[in-house]
Design an enzyme around this catalytic site. Structure first.
Site, PDB file in Angstrom:
ATOM      1  N   HIS A 189       0.851  -1.193   0.000  1.00 50.51           N
ATOM      2  CA  HIS A 189       0.000   0.000   0.000  1.00 50.51           C
ATOM      3  C   HIS A 189       0.879   1.233   0.000  1.00 50.51           C
ATOM      4  O   HIS A 189       2.103   1.152   0.096  1.00 50.51           O
ATOM      5  CB  HIS A 189      -0.953   0.000   1.207  1.00 50.51           C
ATOM      6  CG  HIS A 189      -0.343   0.482   2.492  1.00 50.51           C
ATOM      7  ND1 HIS A 189      -1.009   1.283   3.386  1.00 50.51           N
ATOM      8  CD2 HIS A 189       0.888   0.275   3.015  1.00 50.51           C
ATOM      9  CE1 HIS A 189      -0.212   1.540   4.415  1.00 50.51           C
ATOM     10  NE2 HIS A 189       0.933   0.942   4.228  1.00 50.51           N
ATOM     11  N   CYS A 202       6.046   6.772   4.155  1.00 53.78           N
ATOM     12  CA  CYS A 202       4.877   5.933   3.868  1.00 53.78           C
ATOM     13  C   CYS A 202       4.118   6.425   2.637  1.00 53.78           C
ATOM     14  O   CYS A 202       3.143   5.797   2.216  1.00 53.78           O
ATOM     15  CB  CYS A 202       3.928   5.890   5.061  1.00 53.78           C
ATOM     16  SG  CYS A 202       4.662   5.093   6.492  1.00 53.78           S
ATOM     17  N   HIS A 207       4.975   0.593  -0.340  1.00 54.91           N
ATOM     18  CA  HIS A 207       5.747  -0.356   0.461  1.00 54.91           C
ATOM     19  C   HIS A 207       4.772  -1.449   0.913  1.00 54.91           C
ATOM     20  O   HIS A 207       3.722  -1.611   0.297  1.00 54.91           O
ATOM     21  CB  HIS A 207       6.414   0.355   1.650  1.00 54.91           C
ATOM     22  CG  HIS A 207       5.459   1.013   2.582  1.00 54.91           C
ATOM     23  ND1 HIS A 207       4.822   2.212   2.291  1.00 54.91           N
ATOM     24  CD2 HIS A 207       5.002   0.635   3.795  1.00 54.91           C
ATOM     25  CE1 HIS A 207       4.030   2.533   3.291  1.00 54.91           C
ATOM     26  NE2 HIS A 207       4.117   1.591   4.226  1.00 54.91           N
ATOM     27  N   HIS A 211       3.563  -4.590   4.210  1.00 54.62           N
ATOM     28  CA  HIS A 211       3.669  -5.092   5.578  1.00 54.62           C
ATOM     29  C   HIS A 211       3.197  -6.538   5.647  1.00 54.62           C
ATOM     30  O   HIS A 211       2.385  -6.980   4.841  1.00 54.62           O
ATOM     31  CB  HIS A 211       2.788  -4.279   6.542  1.00 54.62           C
ATOM     32  CG  HIS A 211       3.162  -2.851   6.666  1.00 54.62           C
ATOM     33  ND1 HIS A 211       4.270  -2.420   7.356  1.00 54.62           N
ATOM     34  CD2 HIS A 211       2.577  -1.723   6.180  1.00 54.62           C
ATOM     35  CE1 HIS A 211       4.341  -1.091   7.299  1.00 54.62           C
ATOM     36  NE2 HIS A 211       3.333  -0.649   6.587  1.00 54.62           N
ATOM     37  N   ASP A 223      -4.878 -10.165   1.098  1.00 57.02           N
ATOM     38  CA  ASP A 223      -3.588 -10.858   1.170  1.00 57.02           C
ATOM     39  C   ASP A 223      -2.919 -10.946  -0.205  1.00 57.02           C
ATOM     40  O   ASP A 223      -3.541 -11.341  -1.190  1.00 57.02           O
ATOM     41  CB  ASP A 223      -3.795 -12.275   1.727  1.00 57.02           C
ATOM     42  CG  ASP A 223      -2.473 -12.989   1.903  1.00 57.02           C
ATOM     43  OD1 ASP A 223      -1.526 -12.365   2.421  1.00 57.02           O
ATOM     44  OD2 ASP A 223      -2.379 -14.163   1.519  1.00 57.02           O
ATOM     45  N   HIS A 224      -1.648 -10.575  -0.238  1.00 59.42           N
ATOM     46  CA  HIS A 224      -0.895 -10.571  -1.487  1.00 59.42           C
ATOM     47  C   HIS A 224      -1.590  -9.713  -2.544  1.00 59.42           C
ATOM     48  O   HIS A 224      -1.639 -10.056  -3.722  1.00 59.42           O
ATOM     49  CB  HIS A 224      -0.638 -12.005  -1.986  1.00 59.42           C
ATOM     50  CG  HIS A 224       0.482 -12.669  -1.239  1.00 59.42           C
ATOM     51  ND1 HIS A 224       0.328 -13.144   0.034  1.00 59.42           N
ATOM     52  CD2 HIS A 224       1.795 -12.897  -1.565  1.00 59.42           C
ATOM     53  CE1 HIS A 224       1.477 -13.663   0.453  1.00 59.42           C
ATOM     54  NE2 HIS A 224       2.378 -13.523  -0.486  1.00 59.42           N
ATOM     55  N   GLU A 269       0.368  -3.331  12.497  1.00 58.54           N
ATOM     56  CA  GLU A 269       0.971  -2.954  11.220  1.00 58.54           C
ATOM     57  C   GLU A 269       2.435  -3.386  11.203  1.00 58.54           C
ATOM     58  O   GLU A 269       2.950  -3.876  10.207  1.00 58.54           O
ATOM     59  CB  GLU A 269       0.866  -1.439  11.027  1.00 58.54           C
ATOM     60  CG  GLU A 269       1.205  -0.984   9.629  1.00 58.54           C
ATOM     61  CD  GLU A 269       1.098   0.520   9.498  1.00 58.54           C
ATOM     62  OE1 GLU A 269       0.410   0.985   8.584  1.00 58.54           O
ATOM     63  OE2 GLU A 269       1.687   1.255  10.329  1.00 58.54           O
TER      64      GLU A 269
END
Lengths: 151, 151, 151, 151, 151, 151
Positions: free
Chosen positions: B27, B46, B50, B52, B90-91, B138
């Site tokens: 994101h 941010c 990038h 997480h 996810d992914h 996060e």
């Protein structure tokens, strides 16, 4: 001025103290109120005997003593945890070795283990603290909290 | 006596059940209401794309069923988490792939992701439990909790 | 419409934001109100100088800004934590180096350290957020929470 | 007697020093040598842009200095990690922002990221230590170690 | 140039890939070669049926493929772990349900479980990788590693 | 056939057993070979008295006994760790309370503490196992390993 006097003043902070204890137990999920097939459907692979490294977080709530700076002597809390959790459930089969589950035919779900720990600890706590919550980690992904609430 | 009957008695303990799920997403923080310079000042590093390993703790609250010893079948909770978190985020790139963020131009801060997860899960839960909180890690150092409160 | 306007609407979610910070300090437990023998009995091996990797979880509560998606700029929270925890206690002897404990003869129990952190952070927070709790891990097994309550 | 003299004696213990650093990056797995369909089959959901909280463990090996008791000043190791990992990959898209991957069309698998970190750190280390290993945690379940071996 | 060709060049880095898998099993320590009293003395409280959340770290070693950037497709490794660990031991009683232990009267110490996992995985690995080690966490404090060595 | 006979056969697997122990100590980094200013420059904020929750991983290597399935009775390993780590350093000031550091003017860096633990444990181990490594976590980010190597 005694510690009790100072504690009764309006300026004592209230702190929640948590002691964390791991224990290793075997169990299976099987309800005496259900037939074999329904037990299998309800509990899946947990219907077989298996085990966990449970982790219990016992949290009590009380005023900080103005003299000692303690809410409670951790050694006292530890003794209670040792008696109610370690001596009772650690390296045991919960369904066969813990009278609360065996004699009352209570299914040893994490929910019921958390309730059991609450009951066992609540009646042994010194009066200066109250039991706030029992948090039981069954695995790293499944966690259960009981706060003494009933409906 | 049916399970429902026994559940409605006054002696059922209430337990909070948490299921923890990790997911990996990309994101960036960038607000359509702000110009480039203000976005840079507001979001710092941010503002770049990038990612997480997020960890979500989904907590529901309900009575322990007197027969099964469960508050809720974890498999049902898991299916809901799979649909609302894993299949959706996810992914993925949250800003581009999740309609809630992309179509409503909502900035994908951890705060807003926690609110999104709450909304997505709340409407799918079985009636026997209520949603208590969404806790979103996060990173190991930054954690966000939404409990359904609004001001 | 300004961010302030939108924040005052009835639809802003409230999120709890936690920042976690570790610090390493030496201390001993010794009360000026107790004689040597009673100190030994009360504090056991903690009556000697030793130390910990403390871990503090600072949680604030506030509305999510409709423009930025933030409850608070983590950098601001970080600066406050840096000033009140890191510069004051990290790699220090709490009893000798922190005026709050040294000058007021307050015993550096985890309970009192949690209260100290609360007081130091509460007065520095921006008005848009309120302090919710200080959670202090003294070790992996002993955890203490202060929520600003007094009795 | 200088520190160097004492280091060259036969009695200095050799210690492995590990510094652990987390970083947050976006990436996708996509090979320029493979067509779209094969990329999809090879990388599955990792073929989409997503991200991780990576954790790198950088381990160096060296003699303990007889005067200082250090193998290496951690601050020096930290500076090297800051330059090679944090400034280069943290809060970046590895495929687009890191020249090593972008310009050489290297797929940003965890294996290749570990090799990249090894190469970047090895050439900056002070001569008193040698690089022992790079351990890269992509998630809590997938970990990769490179020790400078080639076949 | 095929992937195989490029792998055989002298410049392929060798990376150790670890996949971590947790499983929950019941067991007891009891040797058929020892009498009841000696079993009690040898194994203490572990002579009773109990259980653990075991955590296995399976590490393989291989060259990084020049095309894909992978040492091994984690999905293949996962399938092998699923077959040898999850289907065989998870939510089972190791002593009664795993033929290797039951039929050969092998005591289910963590040492022997690690050796069992090694044997089961080694024979299923693709030829492009070799098994490096099995690391078995019985609890947070007791860890066992088998690297295929015998004396 | 005795256990010793079976151990001497060529088919006993070799397993590395790690026992993990945490301890809390105070210390400061200050070398008697350096002046005040150089000590300040060399050790920075670690030149002041502070402390840590250290975590030591003691790993021994040995053959799995064919009868018991153990490499070593963990209770024996525990007793040695209790004597050499817990009674000596836990809740102590390492520089003032541990003769090895105090009497030899050895700086209490993590490197030297790891070497100290190695020496103290190596001479107490039963002959059936050898000491493989001491891994000392000073914090979550700084880890040190000594394997008995000297240069």
């Amino acid at each position: 001025m005694s510690s009790t006097d100072r504690q009764s003043s309006a300026v004592n902070p209230v702190v929640y103290v948590t002691r964390i204890q791991s224990f290793c137990s075997a169990h299976r999920l099987n309800s005496g109120s259900l037939d074999v097939q329904t037990n299998g459907q309800t509990y899946g692979k947990c219907n077989a005997v298996h085990g966990h490294n449970y982790k219990a977080e016992v949290t009590v709530r009380g005023a900080v003593d103005a003299i000692t700076g303690f809410v409670v002597d951790i050694a006292i809390l530890n003794d209670i945890i040792d008696e109610t959790i370690m001596k009772t459930m650690d390296h045991k089969n919960i369904d066969e070795d813990v009278p609360y589950f065996r004699d009352n035919h209570i299914v040893s779900t994490a929910e019921n283990i958390a309730v059991y720990i609450w009951k066992a600890i609540a009646e042994r706590l010194p009066k200066s603290v109250s039991l706030d919550s029992i948090k039981l980690h069954e695995t790293d992904k499944n966690v259960f909290v009981f706060r003494g609430e009933f409906v």
